[in-house]
Each structure stands twice: as structure tokens, then as C-alpha cells.
Motif scaffolding. Structure first.
Motif, PDB file in Angstrom:
ATOM      1  N   GLN A  58       0.832  -1.202   0.000  1.00 60.94           N
ATOM      2  CA  GLN A  58       0.000   0.000   0.000  1.00 60.94           C
ATOM      3  C   GLN A  58       0.869   1.256   0.000  1.00 60.94           C
ATOM      4  O   GLN A  58       0.501   2.274  -0.602  1.00 60.94           O
ATOM      5  CB  GLN A  58      -0.941  -0.014   1.203  1.00 60.94           C
ATOM      6  N   LEU A  59       2.020   1.201   0.670  1.00 56.53           N
ATOM      7  CA  LEU A  59       2.939   2.335   0.656  1.00 56.53           C
ATOM      8  C   LEU A  59       3.418   2.616  -0.756  1.00 56.53           C
ATOM      9  O   LEU A  59       3.450   3.776  -1.195  1.00 56.53           O
ATOM     10  CB  LEU A  59       4.127   2.042   1.576  1.00 56.53           C
TER      11      LEU A  59
ATOM     12  N   ALA B  69       9.103   3.442   4.556  1.00 59.62           N
ATOM     13  CA  ALA B  69       8.453   4.728   4.305  1.00 59.62           C
ATOM     14  C   ALA B  69       9.453   5.872   4.279  1.00 59.62           C
ATOM     15  O   ALA B  69       9.322   6.817   3.482  1.00 59.62           O
ATOM     16  CB  ALA B  69       7.383   4.984   5.362  1.00 59.62           C
ATOM     17  N   SER B  70      10.442   5.797   5.134  1.00 62.73           N
ATOM     18  CA  SER B  70      11.418   6.889   5.226  1.00 62.73           C
ATOM     19  C   SER B  70      12.289   6.999   3.980  1.00 62.73           C
ATOM     20  O   SER B  70      12.926   8.031   3.761  1.00 62.73           O
ATOM     21  CB  SER B  70      12.298   6.701   6.461  1.00 62.73           C
ATOM     22  N   THR B  71      12.297   5.944   3.142  1.00 65.57           N
ATOM     23  CA  THR B  71      13.152   5.959   1.955  1.00 65.57           C
ATOM     24  C   THR B  71      12.424   6.343   0.675  1.00 65.57           C
ATOM     25  O   THR B  71      13.068   6.618  -0.340  1.00 65.57           O
ATOM     26  CB  THR B  71      13.800   4.579   1.739  1.00 65.57           C
TER      27      THR B  71
ATOM     28  N   ILE C 102       6.211  11.141  10.210  1.00 65.26           N
ATOM     29  CA  ILE C 102       5.680   9.783  10.119  1.00 65.26           C
ATOM     30  C   ILE C 102       5.084   9.452  11.477  1.00 65.26           C
ATOM     31  O   ILE C 102       5.778   9.481  12.492  1.00 65.26           O
ATOM     32  CB  ILE C 102       6.761   8.763   9.742  1.00 65.26           C
ATOM     33  N   ILE C 103       3.785   9.149  11.502  1.00 64.86           N
ATOM     34  CA  ILE C 103       3.054   8.974  12.769  1.00 64.86           C
ATOM     35  C   ILE C 103       2.582   7.535  12.896  1.00 64.86           C
ATOM     36  O   ILE C 103       1.962   6.988  11.971  1.00 64.86           O
ATOM     37  CB  ILE C 103       1.831   9.920  12.814  1.00 64.86           C
TER      38      ILE C 103
ATOM     39  N   ASP D  51      17.479   1.494  -3.041  1.00 65.42           N
ATOM     40  CA  ASP D  51      17.725   2.262  -1.818  1.00 65.42           C
ATOM     41  C   ASP D  51      17.425   1.476  -0.542  1.00 65.42           C
ATOM     42  O   ASP D  51      18.132   1.601   0.453  1.00 65.42           O
ATOM     43  CB  ASP D  51      16.880   3.541  -1.831  1.00 65.42           C
ATOM     44  N   ALA D  52      16.366   0.666  -0.580  1.00 70.72           N
ATOM     45  CA  ALA D  52      15.921   0.006   0.651  1.00 70.72           C
ATOM     46  C   ALA D  52      16.529  -1.367   0.871  1.00 70.72           C
ATOM     47  O   ALA D  52      16.579  -1.847   2.001  1.00 70.72           O
ATOM     48  CB  ALA D  52      14.397  -0.121   0.637  1.00 70.72           C
ATOM     49  N   LEU D  53      17.007  -2.001  -0.208  1.00 67.80           N
ATOM     50  CA  LEU D  53      17.513  -3.366  -0.069  1.00 67.80           C
ATOM     51  C   LEU D  53      19.028  -3.443  -0.096  1.00 67.80           C
ATOM     52  O   LEU D  53      19.602  -4.524  -0.138  1.00 67.80           O
ATOM     53  CB  LEU D  53      16.929  -4.254  -1.173  1.00 67.80           C
TER      54      LEU D  53
END
Length: 400
Positions: free
Chosen positions: A13-14, A60-62, A69-70, A231-233
Motif C-alpha cells: 500500500q505504501l 516509508a522513510s526511503t 511519520i506517525i 535504496d531500501a535493499l
């Protein structure tokens, strides 16, 4: 600067949200593109592990620049039985947690407007416009629209009672939350200005027929996936190993976690499918569903081990954190097709990369009810039945 509150409850979903945000920029040819201040709200109504929450926040931060971010896992839930004072306190707590006053939000981006969790947020910011983005097949279910009023043409007393209830509901979000169940409130539907969809071949539900629909481009989503994967992996190369046999991606779901069947029933189905895939001459790459509580891979390894002396080469796990969607690495995987039950990933992999999709949804139907049967029908319309999977000719699967 316009303020958007974006709601996310899963890793896929992100990606769907960020792709939709990017598509909104691409759609703004005139006037010039406008910057936004974006707040990301993370929640999940059916319960997830702390590991899932941490991985979702990390991903999410990437992928986007957020003002904040909550974590709202304790605020946005499936609970609907609140008193009026309780619901007002929750609205206040939501605004305090996000850090935005009632009139500060211009838009709320969400997958749904019919569930209690989203309704509570929408009523916390009643002036904000709503933008929908795609969750998966559930975005195309036939949502029902409801008001608290009685139908016209009934006796006078009933009509007066209906009018009274409708008036009371207008000032009582707690009453609406209890009485309207999972139906869409007209007051919320009127606020929806756009729906960003990925699966263009599936018609929108009747309730959204008058909502403009914007198609997220497949190339835009592929570009996003490539960036996130890089970036994330941290350079993870996915699953590109050579194999003696052609390789099939087998995707698990969260059927027992969602109460559709028991773990033992779900495991038995996967074992049976894995056995048939191996019997037809293929190797398997298995991917757990991001939200599962208990993994199924040990069950599958045991099943394949009963058939062959080298189970660790005939079935392997995808080289990806199980909380992440398989779309992040599938383009670098050496597979000939994908097999699953009713996973929307079958349709996404076909849409993005032209990967052949096979479904064993017919095996699941006897255990399903309601919306799950409808989603099964969607998958069966757009994927081939597992029974149509031909045996392998035994040729070597090439190296990525």
C-alpha cells in the motif's frame, strides 16, 4: 503550502500511495507543480508484529519526503462501539498526535472510506477533501452507500423517525460509526475528489462510479520499484541463482491470519500445490505474505522433502524480508510464471512485467464467504487456472 494526510497500513500500500502521489505530479501539467506538506499515518486494524511496524516505517522513510511519520496503531482500529464523548476525545487525540488542527488538512489520502478506522480519521478532519488510492482487489469490491434516513414512501411516523435519526447522525459521529457498519457515508463520498487506480482492467465499484479515476502508469510504478529496491535493499540482488529446472514463484497469503481458515488448512493447500509444481518438473521460489504470523516455508520444505532427496534446491525462499512485497525483486528473479490463490500480486506482476499468472482459487472457494469469494472471482477472470500449468520440458533455466 497544501497539507496532505496520507494513510498506509502495509508495504505494498505504501508503494501504491507513492506511485499515486507521483502520478498526481505527472498529471499537473498546468498550473505548475505545487509543493505539498505530507504527513504519513501508519496503522493496521487486524494486528501486526512490531517487526512489521518497524519495517514499514523504515521503508516509508526511503520512498518519500514526509513532514512527519506517525504511528497510529492504537488510534485507528476496527472498533466501532464508542460513546459520543469517547469519539470526540479520539478525534482530539488524533489531531494532537498528527500535529494538525481540524482545519489544517487540505486532503486525506486513503484506500477506503467505509471502514471504522478511516471514518474516524475522516471525521477528525471534516473539511479535508479525500483522495483514494488502490489497496488491491479490495478496492474493487461492491461497497454499499448508506444514510441514516429511512427510505421514502413509508408511513408518516416512520418518515418522521427517519428524519430525526438522520438529523441526530449529522451531529453524532459515534452513532454513525455504530449504525452504518462498513457502508460508505454519503457525507464522506461527497468529499472524494479522485481515485488513483493501478488495475485498469477491473471496473470501479458502483459507489465510486461518479468519482474521477486516474490510471497510475506501469512505467512510473516500475521506476519507483527500481528506486526503492536500490535504496531500501542495500544492493540485494534478489533471487538470480541458476537452477536445473525452470523456476516458479509461489506466493503465500494470510488466509488463516484473516480468519478464513485454520493454519493447518492453509498449510495443507500450499503443500499440495508445491507437490504438484515439483511433480511437473519445476523448482519453487516461495514468498511468505507480509502480514503472516507463522511462516509456511517449513511445511513446504517438508512436503518437497518427502518427494526428493534435494529439497533445498527444489524449493527456496525469496531473498527478501517477508514484510516487503515481492514486486521489489521480481524483475530480477529467474522465474517462468507466478502461482497463488487470490493474491492481487498475480495481477500486478502481469501488469508490470508480463509474468504469466496461475491461480488455485478454485481450491479455496469452499472455505470462503462473502468478499473473499468476490475477490476470488476477480482473480479467476484475469489469471489462468493452476490446472492449465503444463509440465516442464526439463530445459535449464538461464542465469539472470
Amino acid at each position: 503550502m497544501p497539507v496532505r494526510i496520507c494513510c498506509v497500513f502495509g508495504t505494498w500500500q505504501l508503494l501504491s500511495l507513492v506511485a499515486s502521489l507521483r502520478q498526481s505530479i505527472a498529471d499537473e501539467s498546468s498550473p505548475p507543480q505545487q509543493e505539498h506538506e505530507d504527513y504519513l499515518v501508519l496503522y493496521e486494524t487486524a494486528g501486526v508484529s512490531e517487526h512489521f511496524k518497524t519495517d514499514l516505517a523504515k521503508l516509508a522513510s526511503t520512498v518519500w519526503t514526509w513532514k512527519r511519520i506517525i504511528w497510529a496503531y492504537d488510534l485507528l482500529t476496527s472498533e466501532r462501539k464508542y460513546g459520543q464523548l469517547q469519539i470526540f476525545r479520539i478525534h482530539h487525540q488524533i489531531r494532537a498526535t498528527i500535529g494538525l488542527e481540524v482545519s489544517s488538512a487540505d486532503e486525506i489520502w486513503a484506500c477506503f472510506v467505509n471502514r471504522p478506522s478511516e471514518k474516524i480519521l475522516l471525521d477528525s478532519y471534516p473539511r479535508a477533501k479525500i483522495v483514494l488510492y488502490e489497496d488491491g482487489l479490495t478496492s474493487y469490491l461492491p461497497f454499499e452507500v448508506s444514510t441514516m434516513a429511512r427510505p421514502p414512501g413509508t408511513r408518516l411516523r416512520k418518515r418522521i423517525t427517519g428524519a430525526f435519526i438522520a438529523g441526530l447522525s449529522a451531529i453524532s459521529p459515534a452513532l454513525r460509526l455504530r449504525k452504518m457498519a462498513d457502508k460508505i457515508e454519503r457525507r464522506h463520498l461527497k468529499r472524494v475528489r479522485l481515485f488513483y487506480s493501478l488495475l485498469s482492467e477491473i471496473p470501479v465499484p458502483y459507489a465510486l462510479a461518479d468519482v474521477p479515476r486516474s490510471q497510475v502508469g506501469a512505467s512510473l510504478m516500475r521506476d519507483l520499484i527500481d528506486e526503492v529496491s536500490r535504496d531500501a535493499l542495500s544492493g540485494d540482488n534478489g533471487d538470480c541463482r541458476a537452477s536445473t529446472n525452470p523456476r516458479i514463484l509461489l506466493l503465500g497469503q494470510a488466509l488463516s491470519r484473516n480468519g478464513i481458515m485454520s493454519y493447518a488448512q492453509e498449510a495443507a493447500i500450499y503443500r499440495h500445490i508445491a507437490e504438484q509444481i515439483v511433480e511437473r518438473g519445476y523448482d519453487i521460489v516461495w514468498k511468505e505474505h507480509p502480514r503472516i504470523r507463522a511462516p509456511f516455508f517449513p511445511e513446504l520444505l517438508d512436503a518437497v522433502g518427502n518427494m526428493t532427496s534435494d529439497p533445498s534446491t527444489r524449493i527456496t525462499e525469496a531473498n527478501l524480508p517477508h514484510t516487503y512485497p515481492i514486486e521489489l525483486i521480481v524483475s530480477r528473479m529467474n522465474i517462468v510464471c507466478c502461482v497463488s490463490g487470490t493474491s492481487a500480486a498475480l495481477l500486478y506482476l502481469k501488469w508490470l512485467y508480463g509474468i504469466k499468472a496461475y491461480t488455485f482459487a478454485e481450491t479455496l472457494i469452499p472455505l470462503m464467504t462473502g468478499a473473499d469469494i468476490l475477490m476470488s472471482d476477480m482473480v479467476r477472470t484475469h489469471a489462468m487456472p493452476f490446472s492449465a500449468l503444463q509440465s516442464s520440458n526439463g530445459t535449464q533455466a538461464g542465469i539472470c
